[in-house]
Design a protein around this motif. Structure first.
Motif, PDB file in Angstrom:
ATOM      1  N   CYS A 298      44.629  53.386 -10.797  1.00  0.00           N
ATOM      2  CA  CYS A 298      44.404  52.028 -11.306  1.00  0.00           C
ATOM      3  C   CYS A 298      43.324  51.375 -10.454  1.00  0.00           C
ATOM      4  CB  CYS A 298      45.696  51.224 -11.229  1.00  0.00           C
ATOM      5  SG  CYS A 298      45.463  49.448 -11.477  1.00  0.00           S
ATOM      6  N   TYR A 299      42.324  50.838 -11.134  1.00  0.00           N
ATOM      7  CA  TYR A 299      41.161  50.267 -10.445  1.00  0.00           C
ATOM      8  C   TYR A 299      41.176  48.750 -10.460  1.00  0.00           C
ATOM      9  CZ  TYR A 299      39.757  55.090 -11.146  1.00  0.00           C
ATOM     10  OH  TYR A 299      39.742  56.461 -11.144  1.00  0.00           O
TER      11      TYR A 299
ATOM     12  N   CYS B 297      44.845  50.349 -17.008  1.00  0.00           N
ATOM     13  CA  CYS B 297      44.201  51.634 -16.672  1.00  0.00           C
ATOM     14  C   CYS B 297      44.982  52.853 -17.159  1.00  0.00           C
ATOM     15  CB  CYS B 297      44.004  51.743 -15.159  1.00  0.00           C
ATOM     16  SG  CYS B 297      42.979  50.434 -14.481  1.00  0.00           S
TER      17      CYS B 297
HETATM   18 ZN   LIG Z   1      44.446  49.001 -13.523  1.00  0.00          ZN
END
Ligand SMILES: [Zn+2]
Length: 267
Positions: A60-61, A87
């Motif tokens: 997850c970014y 994400c």
């Molecule tokens: Zn994310």
């Protein structure tokens, strides 16, 4: 005795010793050596690798601000903490684009918004929906949820008694136990001690630490007596020691309403 010191940004030199000294002062002791989470990273990393091998995790970014902006919280875990799944289904190309930002990703578990119910020993049946929560933070540290599940099992904890503010976390931890194929402990969530403003008791409420109370002339034994009274375990004039309380303790007699602390009631 377990010291949960994974969040290095919050650990201060001397803090652990001060906490253990306070516990000893009120007469608590413990079995075996002190276990520190910061010395058990390998265990957590193995658990995370196992989940990842089973295809249960994804990177997850998102930033905290992005999660907050996208989240809507029907109940339970606050909007800021509930992950909307941004994400979960990124394509390989989208992942590469996000990697290019240079910010390392966190790892989240695919919880698929499963609902998990359990029987709390004090509060009865509780059910909660589990979001895709973080098991490894983007600074590489294992998340609290992951570490406590691994540790509770490794330390053969049969019953977790803790503050009711952690009730929302329990379905997450039960899900992790299942995914890791670990036996899950029983849970009892006890009410918090609140300040006169009915918010969680904290330093802003005045002289609330053991050292503060000692400075006001209250002995550790008197502080213990107040705690015992708040749990219905001691008469007003009594000055019990922990061994007295041990034989009286019965989880079904614990109060289910928060205790409100005020300077007048403390002495
Ligand atoms: Zn994310």
């Amino acid at each position: 005795m377990r010291v949960e010191d994974l969040d290095r940004s919050r650990v201060r030199p001397g803090m652990e010793e001060a906490q253990l000294t306070d516990l000893r002062a009120i007469g608590l002791d413990w079995d075996g050596p002190v276990v520190r989470q910061s010395e058990r990273m390998k265990l957590y990393e193995e658990a995370i690798a196992g989940l990842d091998d089973d295809g249960l995790l994804y990177p997850c970014y998102c930033t905290r601000a992005e999660i907050r902006a996208a989240a809507s919280a029907p109940h339970g875990i606050s909007a800021a903490d509930r992950y909307p799944g941004t994400c979960r289904e990124l394509t390989a190309k989208e992942r590469i684009e996000r990697e290019a930002s240079g910010r390392p990703p966190a790892l989240r578990v695919r919880a698929e918004n499963i609902r998990i119910a359990f029987e709390d020993r004090l509060l009865g049946r509780y059910e909660g929906e589990v979001d895709d929560f973080v098991v490894r933070r983007n600074d590489g540290a294992p998340a609290y949820q992951l570490a406590v599940v691994v540790d509770d099992f490794a330390q053969e904890v049969g019953e977790v008694v803790r503050g009711a503010d952690l009730l929302d976390s329990t379905p997450r931890q039960i899900l992790l136990s299942r995914l890791l194929e670990l036996h899950s402990p029983r849970y009892a969530h006890v009410p918090l001690v609140l300040g006169p403003d009915r918010r969680r008791l904290a330093k802003r409420h005045g002289a609330v630490t053991l050292a503060d109370r000692n400075a006001l002339g209250e002995s550790p034994r008197e502080v213990l007596a107040w705690m015992a009274r708040s749990l219905g375990l001691a008469a007003p004039s009594e000055r019990p020691v922990p061994a007295d309380l041990l034989v009286r303790f019965d989880s079904v007699r614990l109060p289910v309403e928060p205790t409100v602390w005020s300077p007048e009631t403390a002495a």
